[in-house]
Structure formats: C-alpha cells, structure tokens
Enzyme design. Structure first.
Site, mmCIF file in Angstrom:
data_model
loop_
_atom_site.group_PDB
_atom_site.id
_atom_site.type_symbol
_atom_site.label_atom_id
_atom_site.label_comp_id
_atom_site.label_asym_id
_atom_site.label_seq_id
_atom_site.Cartn_x
_atom_site.Cartn_y
_atom_site.Cartn_z
ATOM 1 N N GLN A 123 -127.453 -34.725 -20.184
ATOM 2 C CA GLN A 123 -128.275 -35.768 -19.420
ATOM 3 C C GLN A 123 -127.904 -37.155 -19.609
ATOM 4 O O GLN A 123 -128.100 -37.936 -18.839
ATOM 5 C CB GLN A 123 -129.807 -35.286 -19.475
ATOM 6 C CG GLN A 123 -130.624 -35.815 -18.533
ATOM 7 C CD GLN A 123 -132.241 -35.962 -18.309
ATOM 8 O OE1 GLN A 123 -132.987 -36.587 -18.081
ATOM 9 N NE2 GLN A 123 -132.585 -34.706 -19.220
ATOM 10 N N SER A 124 -128.391 -37.657 -20.998
ATOM 11 C CA SER A 124 -128.446 -39.188 -21.501
ATOM 12 C C SER A 124 -126.964 -39.716 -20.720
ATOM 13 O O SER A 124 -126.929 -40.791 -19.909
ATOM 14 C CB SER A 124 -128.683 -39.526 -22.851
ATOM 15 O OG SER A 124 -127.331 -38.500 -23.418
ATOM 16 N N LEU A 181 -109.402 -30.696 -19.358
ATOM 17 C CA LEU A 181 -108.339 -31.199 -20.145
ATOM 18 C C LEU A 181 -108.747 -30.425 -21.726
ATOM 19 O O LEU A 181 -109.978 -30.657 -22.389
ATOM 20 C CB LEU A 181 -108.425 -32.634 -20.367
ATOM 21 C CG LEU A 181 -107.081 -33.238 -21.069
ATOM 22 C CD1 LEU A 181 -105.990 -32.958 -20.180
ATOM 23 C CD2 LEU A 181 -107.428 -34.731 -21.154
ATOM 24 N N ASP A 182 -107.799 -29.715 -22.302
ATOM 25 C CA ASP A 182 -107.894 -29.128 -23.680
ATOM 26 C C ASP A 182 -107.324 -30.261 -24.532
ATOM 27 O O ASP A 182 -106.333 -30.503 -24.769
ATOM 28 C CB ASP A 182 -107.182 -27.970 -23.916
ATOM 29 C CG ASP A 182 -107.281 -27.245 -25.106
ATOM 30 O OD1 ASP A 182 -107.995 -27.906 -26.000
ATOM 31 O OD2 ASP A 182 -106.875 -26.464 -25.338
ATOM 32 N N ASN A 218 -121.372 -39.053 -25.342
ATOM 33 C CA ASN A 218 -122.741 -38.845 -26.014
ATOM 34 C C ASN A 218 -122.467 -37.585 -27.058
ATOM 35 O O ASN A 218 -123.302 -36.812 -26.948
ATOM 36 C CB ASN A 218 -123.916 -38.862 -24.926
ATOM 37 C CG ASN A 218 -123.593 -37.460 -23.921
ATOM 38 O OD1 ASN A 218 -122.517 -37.051 -23.714
ATOM 39 N ND2 ASN A 218 -124.758 -36.963 -23.560
ATOM 40 N N PHE A 219 -121.542 -37.584 -27.674
ATOM 41 C CA PHE A 219 -121.283 -36.405 -28.397
ATOM 42 C C PHE A 219 -122.058 -36.700 -29.826
ATOM 43 O O PHE A 219 -122.571 -37.779 -29.870
ATOM 44 C CB PHE A 219 -119.755 -36.507 -29.144
ATOM 45 C CG PHE A 219 -118.688 -36.244 -28.104
ATOM 46 C CD1 PHE A 219 -118.675 -34.856 -27.213
ATOM 47 C CD2 PHE A 219 -117.901 -36.868 -27.750
ATOM 48 C CE1 PHE A 219 -117.997 -34.313 -26.259
ATOM 49 C CE2 PHE A 219 -116.736 -36.671 -26.781
ATOM 50 C CZ PHE A 219 -116.765 -35.591 -25.891
ATOM 51 N N ALA A 220 -122.018 -35.628 -30.590
ATOM 52 C CA ALA A 220 -122.873 -35.829 -31.888
ATOM 53 C C ALA A 220 -122.174 -36.750 -32.725
ATOM 54 O O ALA A 220 -120.958 -36.909 -32.671
ATOM 55 C CB ALA A 220 -122.759 -34.343 -32.433
ATOM 56 N N ARG A 231 -113.365 -37.453 -34.795
ATOM 57 C CA ARG A 231 -112.699 -35.903 -35.159
ATOM 58 C C ARG A 231 -111.883 -35.749 -34.343
ATOM 59 O O ARG A 231 -110.721 -34.765 -34.496
ATOM 60 C CB ARG A 231 -113.586 -34.824 -35.533
ATOM 61 C CG ARG A 231 -114.556 -34.909 -36.552
ATOM 62 C CD ARG A 231 -115.700 -33.868 -37.052
ATOM 63 N NE ARG A 231 -116.278 -33.485 -36.314
ATOM 64 C CZ ARG A 231 -117.561 -34.063 -36.291
ATOM 65 N NH1 ARG A 231 -117.866 -34.793 -37.156
ATOM 66 N NH2 ARG A 231 -118.492 -33.758 -35.186
ATOM 67 N N GLU A 241 -134.327 -34.688 -25.908
ATOM 68 C CA GLU A 241 -135.224 -35.681 -25.376
ATOM 69 C C GLU A 241 -136.779 -35.675 -26.000
ATOM 70 O O GLU A 241 -136.925 -36.617 -26.234
ATOM 71 C CB GLU A 241 -135.443 -35.003 -23.973
ATOM 72 C CG GLU A 241 -136.569 -35.578 -23.037
ATOM 73 C CD GLU A 241 -136.530 -36.878 -22.686
ATOM 74 O OE1 GLU A 241 -137.289 -37.678 -22.798
ATOM 75 O OE2 GLU A 241 -135.370 -37.352 -22.138
ATOM 76 N N ASP A 272 -133.750 -39.224 -22.524
ATOM 77 C CA ASP A 272 -132.319 -38.921 -21.882
ATOM 78 C C ASP A 272 -132.077 -40.016 -20.933
ATOM 79 O O ASP A 272 -130.976 -40.842 -21.092
ATOM 80 C CB ASP A 272 -132.300 -37.540 -21.568
ATOM 81 C CG ASP A 272 -131.879 -36.428 -22.640
ATOM 82 O OD1 ASP A 272 -131.220 -36.864 -23.623
ATOM 83 O OD2 ASP A 272 -132.457 -35.378 -22.491
ATOM 84 N N GLY A 317 -152.412 -51.782 -19.658
ATOM 85 C CA GLY A 317 -152.313 -53.129 -19.365
ATOM 86 C C GLY A 317 -153.732 -53.594 -19.698
ATOM 87 O O GLY A 317 -154.590 -53.144 -20.302
ATOM 88 N N GLY A 318 -153.986 -54.953 -19.189
ATOM 89 C CA GLY A 318 -155.256 -55.636 -19.625
ATOM 90 C C GLY A 318 -156.167 -55.407 -18.499
ATOM 91 O O GLY A 318 -157.408 -55.641 -18.574
#
Length: 425
Positions: free
Chosen positions: A17-18, A72-73, A96-98, A104, A139, A168, A247-248
C-alpha cells in the site's frame, strides 16, 4: 490538455500500500509508471482479500491505476540486464522493500548514480535512523509508533488505531511530494538525489497537534479536553480525548434521530465562538448568551459536558441531514457521520471525480477513489490497473528499444516469465 508529469518515467518497485499509493498519484498526474513484478506472482495484494476467484483483488486494483506492468526476474542474468536498462531510462525509482533489500539486489545508490546520475531514488521505510531502523513495519505499527494510537480512543479505554490508513497511504502521499520536489530541484541542478520517508515520521507529521498539546500540558491542564471540565487530573502525557475537537473550538460527535438502530446516525458539532448566540437560540437556551458561566469561550470550558448534553437533546430530534441543513443556515460548523455505503452512493462525489467507476477486463465495473487533488489544467483520468505483466512486450519494445530477436531471447531465458496477453477489449 497535457498532464502535469507528462515525460516523467517512474520505475515502480513498490508493493502492498504505501509505495503503490505514491506511484499511483504520480501516474494520475501523467507520469509513465512501470510497475516491476515477479513473474507468475506479482504484487502480493493481487491475491489478498480476493472477493472474486482468480481475479485481481480490489486491494490491488484500487492502488495501481494508470500504471503499466512488466514481469521481471531480477535474479536471472537477462532479467538483470533489462533491469539496468530500465534504470538508465527512468527518472525515478520508488521502492518500499524491507531495509537492505535493494542493496542485496545489487541496486545500491552508488551504482544507480553511476548508471543514471539524474535518477531520483525514493524509498518508504518504517523508521528513520535509530534504534528502530531495522524493524519491519505495517500500518498499525506505524500508527502506534507515530503517536496516533496513544492519543486516539476514549480516556479510560485502550489505545486505538484509526480506520484511515495514515501510516501506509499517508506515507505514500508524503513521499510523492518529496519526489516532485526532487524533480523540480533536478531542473536546475541536473542531478538526482535520494528521497526517504519513514512511516513513523509521516504519522507524527499528521499528529502534530498532539505534540503541540504535549508541550502545552507542561504549562497547565488542557482546558478544551473533556476531563478538565470533569475535574479529572491530567497525567504527564497527552491523554486520549474521545471525540473532542483537536483544535481550539470544542466539538463532539452527537446522537441524531435513529441512532438506536443506525450506527452512523450521528453528527459532529462544533461550538465555534462567533456562532454561539444562534446555537443558544436553536437548542432553546437563550439565557446562555448572557449567563457568565456560558457567555464566553473560556467560561464554557468547564461546562462542555453539560453544553453538549443539551445540544445532543436537540440533535436527537432530527436526522443528521436535517440537523446539518438547519445548522448550516447559521454557519454553525457541523458534519454528518457518513458511512462507506453513503459515500459510495453520493452523486456529488461521483460528479467531482472523488469516487470513480472503473471497468476492468476480468473484474468488470467497480468503484474506486479518484485523485483527491484537482488541477485545473491537468485533469486526472483514472485508468484501470494492469494485469500481471500485461505491458512487458510493449515496454521492452517502446521504452527499451529491444528488437524482435532480442525480445525472443529474453523470453526464452525465462527472465520475464510467461507473458499474459490481453484479449481485445
């Protein structure tokens, strides 16, 4: 009309998601987003929470509009060759990999810069540098670590996460701004840069009013919080405050007619100072306009529970839309609690493009959220999400310039898996 980000090419290594939230925004604004997926599997959300067997889930389709998909591999020799060719052809790489996963794969920042000095490398991380930097984040973890959960819910109950995906999707929104900013910087610097956004940081940015209150608390009680009027002492940290306004201007969620059987028969009501007199007239308490215990915002703070109980006695006589119509005549801030069903059926949201109906070749028609940002000169057209690897051949030819013979060699190597051909639409 031209698209705002037309000519920008994005290499999308995101999933769940993110990251997809970020790249979908860029795609909506006209960027050519090339989503790289594993052959035969793709983004994990294609199969998560499926409501139709063997069809991409709504989880995936609603986060990947306007993109192209290539399989793609990256462990295959030919796959690596194609990958680096994509790096050289694209303006932005989003992931957004670990932590450490990109390195690596051999995609270190140094090697990316060497291959394409103009590349912008944008990353979603759970945490910034420090004790948590290697922790895996989802999340709700981000909501807890960013200060949201500790300040959400009712005072005497457990911390609560919110239904809004501020960890996310909130991080994806922040990252998209960072990317656009880096693209603008590149127009005069000529070089790319790294853009990092931590989920904890994004959540905290959205919770800044609570950090404000933490500092105010050090100088005395938070008088607009319900517990002040109840005489309940404050601790050393910002408490949960139920549905009090952040808020106020004091506000609460109040019952409306039908609340006994409708879980969303409620209205948010704000007792804004300038409209206090019409509020008193509407609820039948005209004496409160001059009573020293109620006449000023400061005087009202110890009596908020009493005030809102009296206002609720009035709102319970009207359904939420009737109450809203009456209050709007006097510019009294309020809003109905809308269910997802009501939002899905709201014609004005469809007319504005906030809710969009999309046709998908295997799913059929479904509703999704359109762009929340409207540009007068670059309107957003929401196009369906891609099938897995749908644009592999197209990208190899038109983006990377491979010949028929080279494409046959790439396919034969297994680098792109079995290419899914889409029947004529």
């Amino acid at each position: 009309m031209s698209k705002a980000l037309e000519g920008v090419r994005v290499l999308d290594f995101t999933h769940v998601q993110s990251g997809p939230t970020c790249t979908q925004l860029l795609a909506w604004f006209g960027a050519d987003v090339i989503k790289v997926e594993r052959p035969g599997a793709g983004d994990a959300t294609r199969q998560q929470l499926q409501d139709i067997p063997d069809v991409d889930s709504l989880y995936f389709t609603m986060l990947n509009h306007n993109k192209r998909s290539i399989t793609l591999d990256s462990k295959n020799a030919k796959g690596k060759e194609v990958l680096w060719r994509l790096v050289k052809e694209c303006d932005v790489l989003v992931e957004n990999f670990a932590p450490g996963a990109l390195d690596r794969m051999g995609l270190t920042w140094e090697k990316i810069q060497e291959a394409n000095p103009r590349m912008i490398l944008a990353s979603v991380k759970g945490f910034g540098p420090g004790r948590y930097q290697d922790c895996k984040v989802y999340e709700n973890v981000a909501q807890c670590a960013g200060g949201s959960a500790s300040t959400t819910g009712f005072r005497d109950d457990i911390p609560m996460v919110t239904g809004a995906q501020i960890g996310d999707s909130g991080t994806g929104l922040h990252l998209a701004l960072g990317i656009v900013t880096a693209l603008f910087h590149r127009t005069h610097s000529g070089v790319g840069q790294r853009v990092d956004c931590a989920m904890q940081d994004a959540v905290l940015n959205l919770c800044r009013v609570k950090l404000r209150d933490q500092q105010r608390l050090e100088r005395g009680p938070l008088r607009e919080y319900s517990q002040f009027g109840e005489g309940v002492p404050f601790g050393d940290a910002v408490p949960r405050a139920g549905n009090d306004s952040g808020g106020g201007q004091p506000g609460r969620i109040l019952k409306c007619k039908g609340w006994e059987h409708d879980p969303n028969a409620y209205l948010y009501f704000i007792t804004q100072g300038p409209v206090w007199e019409p509020i008193c007239d509407i609820i039948g308490e005209p004496s409160w306009k001059t009573d020293p215990n109620y006449a000023t915002p400061k005087a009202r703070l110890p009596h908020l529970n009493e005030i809102f109980t009296r206002i609720e006695a009035w709102t319970m006589k009207h359904d939420k839309f009737e109450a809203m119509d009456i209050l709007n005549k006097y510019d009294i801030p309020c809003g109905p609690i809308l269910s997802m069903k009501e939002i899905a059926e709201d014609q004005s949201l469809r007319d504005s493009g906030t809710v969009v109906e999309v046709d998908h070749p295997t799913r059929g028609k479904y509703l999704t959220v359109g762009s929340p940002i409207k540009l007068s000169g670059s309107p957003v057209e929401v196009a369906r999400s891609p099938l897995l690897g749908e644009h592999t051949d197209e990208i190899l030819r038109s983006v990377l310039g491979y010949s028929d013979a080279e494409i046959a060699e790439i396919e034969g190597s297994g680098a792109v898996g079995q290419i899914q051909k889409l029947a004529a639409e």
